[in-house]
Design an enzyme around this catalytic site. Structure first.
Site, mmCIF file in Angstrom:
data_model
loop_
_atom_site.group_PDB
_atom_site.id
_atom_site.type_symbol
_atom_site.label_atom_id
_atom_site.label_comp_id
_atom_site.label_asym_id
_atom_site.label_seq_id
_atom_site.Cartn_x
_atom_site.Cartn_y
_atom_site.Cartn_z
ATOM 1 N N ASP A 75 0.865 -1.183 0.000
ATOM 2 C CA ASP A 75 0.000 0.000 0.000
ATOM 3 C C ASP A 75 0.904 1.237 0.000
ATOM 4 O O ASP A 75 2.134 1.125 -0.154
ATOM 5 C CB ASP A 75 -1.011 -0.039 1.160
ATOM 6 C CG ASP A 75 -0.352 0.165 2.531
ATOM 7 O OD1 ASP A 75 0.891 0.275 2.608
ATOM 8 O OD2 ASP A 75 -1.082 0.211 3.537
ATOM 9 N N CYS A 83 3.263 -3.099 4.077
ATOM 10 C CA CYS A 83 2.391 -1.984 4.459
ATOM 11 C C CYS A 83 3.111 -1.245 5.587
ATOM 12 O O CYS A 83 4.322 -1.403 5.743
ATOM 13 C CB CYS A 83 0.990 -2.467 4.846
ATOM 14 S SG CYS A 83 0.888 -3.562 6.271
ATOM 15 N N THR A 115 3.011 -1.555 8.909
ATOM 16 C CA THR A 115 3.517 -2.472 9.936
ATOM 17 C C THR A 115 3.734 -3.901 9.428
ATOM 18 O O THR A 115 4.377 -4.704 10.113
ATOM 19 C CB THR A 115 2.497 -2.574 11.081
ATOM 20 O OG1 THR A 115 1.256 -3.046 10.519
ATOM 21 C CG2 THR A 115 2.273 -1.238 11.765
ATOM 22 N N HIS A 162 6.945 -30.951 11.122
ATOM 23 C CA HIS A 162 6.311 -29.693 10.727
ATOM 24 C C HIS A 162 5.284 -29.905 9.617
ATOM 25 O O HIS A 162 4.308 -29.164 9.513
ATOM 26 C CB HIS A 162 7.370 -28.688 10.281
ATOM 27 C CG HIS A 162 8.388 -28.404 11.345
ATOM 28 N ND1 HIS A 162 8.055 -27.791 12.530
ATOM 29 C CD2 HIS A 162 9.710 -28.700 11.415
ATOM 30 C CE1 HIS A 162 9.137 -27.697 13.289
ATOM 31 N NE2 HIS A 162 10.149 -28.249 12.637
ATOM 32 N N HIS A 185 9.894 -23.899 9.778
ATOM 33 C CA HIS A 185 8.844 -24.569 10.558
ATOM 34 C C HIS A 185 7.443 -24.408 9.962
ATOM 35 O O HIS A 185 6.632 -25.322 10.054
ATOM 36 C CB HIS A 185 8.796 -23.999 11.986
ATOM 37 C CG HIS A 185 9.958 -24.415 12.823
ATOM 38 N ND1 HIS A 185 9.935 -24.380 14.194
ATOM 39 C CD2 HIS A 185 11.189 -24.887 12.488
ATOM 40 C CE1 HIS A 185 11.092 -24.803 14.676
ATOM 41 N NE2 HIS A 185 11.878 -25.098 13.654
HETATM 42 C C1 RB5 Z 1 -1.969 2.618 6.558
HETATM 43 O O1 RB5 Z 1 -2.047 3.830 7.231
HETATM 44 C C2 RB5 Z 1 -1.655 1.498 7.543
HETATM 45 O O2 RB5 Z 1 -2.725 1.268 8.391
HETATM 46 C C3 RB5 Z 1 -1.262 0.235 6.801
HETATM 47 O O3 RB5 Z 1 -0.184 0.493 5.968
HETATM 48 C C4 RB5 Z 1 -0.823 -0.950 7.657
HETATM 49 O O4 RB5 Z 1 0.165 -0.598 8.560
HETATM 50 C C5 RB5 Z 1 -1.885 -1.770 8.225
HETATM 51 O O5 RB5 Z 1 -1.651 -2.789 8.884
#
Ligand code: RB5
Length: 151
Positions: A8, A65, A67, A133, A98
């Site tokens: 994203d 993304c 996180t 596994h 695993h």
């Molecule tokens: C976008 O602002 C953010 O929420 C997305 O990139 C991500 O971190 C979601 O898990």
């Protein structure tokens, strides 16, 4: 390897960096976007990359993304996908060894590029260990109704 990548807006920069990194190593990369910094929705890219991996068009997937968490949650809704959100090479290694993870998700807002490269490299270099596994993978495959990853 054939590698599907997606991100994203929050993962765009790191995704583009890692796409070039993969291409320099000779991998065939299919970039499912996004290609612009405008705000967009991570499940759209998780779906495209996840379906490419689950359908066998790609050997592995990479999703970025902010996180890595949203991408992992979304990609893991697709039968046959085992997406792992990793922050350093050792968990990426274990996710392969695993869990036979077939998609790596990374945090574009947290990971410095060299750290992301090392994490991705561990994900690519490590084989699934099989053995005990495999039984666990089969149980996970039964949960989402997907064919077992290996006979
Ligand atoms: C976008 O602002 C953010 O929420 C997305 O990139 C991500 O971190 C979601 O898990």
């Amino acid at each position: 390897m054939k590698i599907a990548v997606g991100a994203d807006h929050a993962g765009l920069e790191l995704k583009d960096h890692l796409r070039r990194y993969l291409e320099q190593q000779g991998h065939a990369v299919h970039d499912f976007g996004t290609h612009s910094p405008e705000s967009t929705d991570y499940p759209d890219y998780a779906e495209r990359v996840g379906r490419a991996v689950a359908g066998g068009e790609a050997d592995r997937g990479l999703l970025v993304c902010g996180t890595g968490i949203g991408m992992a949650i979304a990609a893991n809704k697709i039968p046959g996908i085992r997406a792992a959100n990793c922050f350093e090479p050792y968990t990426a290694e274990l996710a392969r060894e695993h869990n036979d993870a077939n998609v790596l998700t990374l945090a574009g807002r947290i990971l410095a590029p060299p750290y992301a490269e090392a994490t991705l490299q561990a994900f690519l270099d490590t084989d699934f260990a099989g053995g005990r596994h495999q039984r666990r993978i089969d149980k996970m495959s039964a949960l989402d109704g997907s064919p077992a990853a290996r006979p």
